[in-house]
Write a protein that holds these residues in place. Structure first.
Motif, PDB file in Angstrom:
ATOM      1  N   THR A 175      25.026  45.829  28.328  1.00 14.57           N
ATOM      2  CA  THR A 175      26.031  44.787  28.064  1.00 14.57           C
ATOM      3  C   THR A 175      27.427  45.376  28.166  1.00 14.57           C
ATOM      4  OG1 THR A 175      24.518  43.704  26.541  1.00 14.57           O
ATOM      5  CG2 THR A 175      26.810  43.023  26.447  1.00 14.57           C
ATOM      6  N   VAL A 176      28.222  44.786  29.015  1.00 19.32           N
ATOM      7  CA  VAL A 176      29.572  45.275  29.261  1.00 19.32           C
ATOM      8  C   VAL A 176      30.468  44.976  28.062  1.00 19.32           C
ATOM      9  CG1 VAL A 176      31.665  44.729  30.614  1.00 19.32           C
ATOM     10  CG2 VAL A 176      29.483  45.169  31.773  1.00 19.32           C
ATOM     11  N   THR A 177      31.241  45.950  27.652  1.00 18.06           N
ATOM     12  CA  THR A 177      32.329  45.733  26.715  1.00 18.06           C
ATOM     13  C   THR A 177      33.539  45.367  27.554  1.00 18.06           C
ATOM     14  OG1 THR A 177      31.421  47.321  25.158  1.00 18.06           O
ATOM     15  CG2 THR A 177      33.768  46.826  24.945  1.00 18.06           C
ATOM     16  N   GLY A 178      33.908  44.105  27.503  1.00 14.84           N
ATOM     17  CA  GLY A 178      35.019  43.679  28.347  1.00 14.84           C
ATOM     18  C   GLY A 178      35.323  42.215  28.172  1.00 14.84           C
ATOM     19  N   ALA A 179      36.471  41.822  28.643  1.00 13.52           N
ATOM     20  CA  ALA A 179      36.878  40.423  28.579  1.00 13.52           C
ATOM     21  C   ALA A 179      37.719  40.106  29.798  1.00 13.52           C
ATOM     22  CB  ALA A 179      37.693  40.159  27.311  1.00 13.52           C
ATOM     23  N   GLY A 180      37.643  38.860  30.197  1.00 16.22           N
ATOM     24  CA  GLY A 180      38.480  38.389  31.293  1.00 16.22           C
ATOM     25  C   GLY A 180      39.084  37.059  30.904  1.00 16.22           C
ATOM     26  N   ALA A 181      40.345  36.868  31.252  1.00 15.25           N
ATOM     27  CA  ALA A 181      40.992  35.580  31.004  1.00 15.25           C
ATOM     28  C   ALA A 181      41.805  35.211  32.230  1.00 15.25           C
ATOM     29  CB  ALA A 181      41.900  35.654  29.779  1.00 15.25           C
ATOM     30  N   MET A 182      41.785  33.941  32.573  1.00 17.26           N
ATOM     31  CA  MET A 182      42.595  33.460  33.693  1.00 17.26           C
ATOM     32  C   MET A 182      43.309  32.190  33.255  1.00 17.26           C
ATOM     33  SD  MET A 182      40.277  34.295  37.054  1.00 17.26           S
ATOM     34  CE  MET A 182      38.573  34.040  36.532  1.00 17.26           C
ATOM     35  N   ILE A 183      44.493  31.990  33.787  1.00 18.41           N
ATOM     36  CA  ILE A 183      45.240  30.764  33.504  1.00 18.41           C
ATOM     37  C   ILE A 183      45.149  29.885  34.747  1.00 18.41           C
ATOM     38  CG2 ILE A 183      47.459  29.778  32.798  1.00 18.41           C
ATOM     39  CD1 ILE A 183      46.206  31.804  30.766  1.00 18.41           C
ATOM     40  N   VAL A 184      44.654  28.670  34.540  1.00 15.74           N
ATOM     41  CA  VAL A 184      44.546  27.720  35.650  1.00 15.74           C
ATOM     42  C   VAL A 184      45.625  26.672  35.453  1.00 15.74           C
ATOM     43  CG1 VAL A 184      43.019  26.126  36.870  1.00 15.74           C
ATOM     44  CG2 VAL A 184      42.035  28.063  35.631  1.00 15.74           C
ATOM     45  N   GLY A 185      46.331  26.344  36.507  1.00 14.03           N
ATOM     46  CA  GLY A 185      47.413  25.369  36.368  1.00 14.03           C
ATOM     47  C   GLY A 185      47.663  24.608  37.650  1.00 14.03           C
ATOM     48  N   LYS A 186      48.542  23.648  37.548  1.00 12.77           N
ATOM     49  CA  LYS A 186      48.885  22.791  38.685  1.00 12.77           C
ATOM     50  C   LYS A 186      49.679  23.542  39.740  1.00 12.77           C
ATOM     51  CE  LYS A 186      49.604  17.897  37.360  1.00 12.77           C
ATOM     52  NZ  LYS A 186      48.233  17.636  37.179  1.00 12.77           N
ATOM     53  N   GLU A 187      50.689  24.286  39.285  1.00 14.33           N
ATOM     54  CA  GLU A 187      51.597  24.947  40.215  1.00 14.33           C
ATOM     55  C   GLU A 187      51.758  26.410  39.866  1.00 14.33           C
ATOM     56  OE1 GLU A 187      52.670  23.684  42.881  1.00 14.33           O
ATOM     57  OE2 GLU A 187      52.074  21.612  42.440  1.00 14.33           O
ATOM     58  N   ASP A 188      51.720  27.262  40.873  1.00 14.35           N
ATOM     59  CA  ASP A 188      51.941  28.683  40.630  1.00 14.35           C
ATOM     60  C   ASP A 188      53.451  28.965  40.609  1.00 14.35           C
ATOM     61  OD1 ASP A 188      51.332  31.295  40.135  1.00 14.35           O
ATOM     62  OD2 ASP A 188      50.542  31.756  42.108  1.00 14.35           O
ATOM     63  N   LEU A 189      53.775  30.103  40.054  1.00 14.23           N
ATOM     64  CA  LEU A 189      55.151  30.575  40.094  1.00 14.23           C
ATOM     65  C   LEU A 189      55.532  30.849  41.552  1.00 14.23           C
ATOM     66  CD1 LEU A 189      54.802  33.400  37.404  1.00 14.23           C
ATOM     67  CD2 LEU A 189      55.756  31.118  37.055  1.00 14.23           C
TER      68      LEU A 189
END
Lengths: 341, 341
Positions: free
Chosen positions: A165-179
């Motif tokens: 089991t990997v010790t790790g986390a991932g997060a992504m931000i999903v949105g309408k418009e990118d910078l």
């Protein structure tokens, strides 16, 4: 606004964008082949906390906070947070969401959680229900091992088919418009919601084999639904089938007329090398979570990859279902990411 | 296509319809005041199965199958199944979804799961990602008690503030278009995604008190976001605050300028009477699940109620978080249902 294509595939007509991502890896994961790609590598898996569960909560919190910052936002800009993990009652996600104060939708898909949260989060944005959401998943070797297997202090032997089991986390931000930025824009194109496939495997040390048929079902359905061939994608990545499961998946896909060449890989194979003594390879929500948010996100941003199909894979057994004679149900959700510009 | 209103509220512009519903209640629940409203009452809580977990799985499977049939559909017409329960790794939902073979999205929101699945399922339909989905939730006294508290055989005493986990399941089918019928059409109007509220309560026998502030936060946010007053609704129903929690919620809402009159009630108070010895009242995902799909659905169909706000409430503690000194995080999601015609 979305639409449905074929049996199980949903199309995001407005193409939600990935605005930012953050990946955290544990000590062992940080010593593996992807060390250069993780945004953050722990120097101690306790991450300064008194319990492993609190360490995992802190990883998730850090991943969401950093991804949000990289997206040019603050946490209060988020309309929703979709997250899951392996701990009973989603302990890591819950306490993370409590501390961040963002409207929260808890998900459980075992190790398929990263694509479950990504596909649902993209629905929120594409459907017009929110402008920016965080999607995330985590796992921690020390929380999962004691919950699903044996106390760490027991030091039990593991069969060669077991996964780590990997010790790790991932997060992504999903949105309408990118910078506005010089790099390509990463869009979420479509997704295939998996159904549960259970071929009757009862050996809890054969998770890869138990999940492989679900991955194959989802990939084959995705290709049939979209009319695409595997070479539409630069990379097709399963979540945590590891060495045994990915070999089975490759073989089964070949038999179905979808030969997988070098573009196919598995996050559970990518994250460790055999000298790390992780046996068949990595597993856990944090496996595909950290590999997508780390390696894959950066490859899309840099232009190294243009079209990627991600398929997180989950073994939906419970800690008591095997004791009641049940076999291991598998699930896999696929999300297609594409770059523009 | 949806839109966002205020801080946490999402509006379903196409107004997804509830096409069918089915509620199942256990023996004790079937002896309570709602006996006439449940679609099915078990004569034996084992439901003919060898383990309580399998009994709960069978309840969910029956609820989805019957709701689908009442919607004039077959299970293969469903684009997705969104479900959750209280058992570790969502054992009941998983094995139900395996047996039904419908694309599956697992949710965990503790006892808030019924409105979590209803709000996400309505997003799938309103966003154009599917035409018909099943949303459901279940709990079983005998699975929950042994997982969260003590073995049933132990026969421990319960404090007066304790709640009784409902043996029950509710399933609803959400779709684009209802069948032609004489009764009013039930539409999903809008929903408010809850954030986690934790006021520091640590007594695991005070779940109602721990969840009440989350319910209050969601209801107050919902009213502020939509510009509605409580009298917009014929009924405002929380999930399982039971007698103590609902008293607190009523008081707090009054202090916030939202006086709750007779239109406010709590499913945990509605499902049992005090002579049934359930102490503070009912709890569990199946509490609001069976009360919504049974009592509320029928009241909307008959025209008895026209506008209802449902707020399932969840205590997101884990079995180990109190041992690590954590307090109890609460969450509540609200869904507004309206009849047309």
């Amino acid at each position: 606004m979305g639409s449905k294509k074929g049996k199980q595939t949903i199309v995001y007509d407005s193409r939600p964008k990935i605005l930012g991502a953050w990946s955290i890896a544990g000590v062992k994961e940080g010593e593996g082949p992807l060390r250069a790609w993780f945004d953050q590598i722990l120097t101690d898996d306790s991450y300064g906390e008194k319990t492993w569960e609190k360490s995992e909560t802190k990883m998730l919190k850090e991943a969401v906070s950093q991804a949000t910052m990289l997206a040019g936002l603050t946490v209060s800009d988020l309309d929703a947070l979709l997250s899951g993990d392996l701990i009973n009652q989603l302990m890591s996600s819950t306490f993370m969401a409590r501390d961040l104060g963002v409207p929260f939708l808890g998900l459980y898909g075992a190790c398929s959680t990263m694509t479950e949260s990504l596909l649902l989060g993209s629905m929120v944005v594409d459907g017009g229900f929110g402008n920016r959401v965080a999607v995330c998943a985590s796992s921690h070797y020390s929380t999962a091992e004691r919950q699903f297997r044996l106390p760490l202090e027991h030091g039990n032997q593991r069969p060669p088919s077991a996964q780590w089991t990997v010790t790790g986390a991932g997060a992504m931000i999903v949105g309408k418009e990118d910078l506005p930025r010089a790099e390509p824009v990463i869009t979420v194109d479509c997704a295939t919601i998996g159904r549960i496939i259970d071929t009757g495997i009862k050996d809890v040390n054969q998770m890869g084999a138990a999940m492989a048929p679900a991955a194959v079902d989802t990939i084959a359905t995705h290709l049939a639904d979209t009319g695409r061939t595997p070479d539409h994608y630069d990379a097709i990545l399963t979540g945590d089938l590891a060495s045994i499961g990915s070999r089975i998946a490759r073989e089964m896909l070949g038999e179905k007329g979808y030969p997988m060449d070098r573009r196919y890989d598995d996050c559970g194979c990518m994250i460790f090398v055999s000298s790390q003594d992780t046996h068949a390879g990595g597993s856990g929500c944090g496996c595909s979570g950290s590999v997508f948010a780390g390696r894959v996100y950066k490859a899309l941003r840099s232009g190294e990859l243009k079209r990627v199909l991600l398929i997180s894979t989950g073994a939906l057994l419970s800690t008591i279902s095997p004791q009641q004679g049940e076999s291991i149900p598998g699930i896999a959700h696929a999300v297609a990411l594409t770059t523009e510009g």
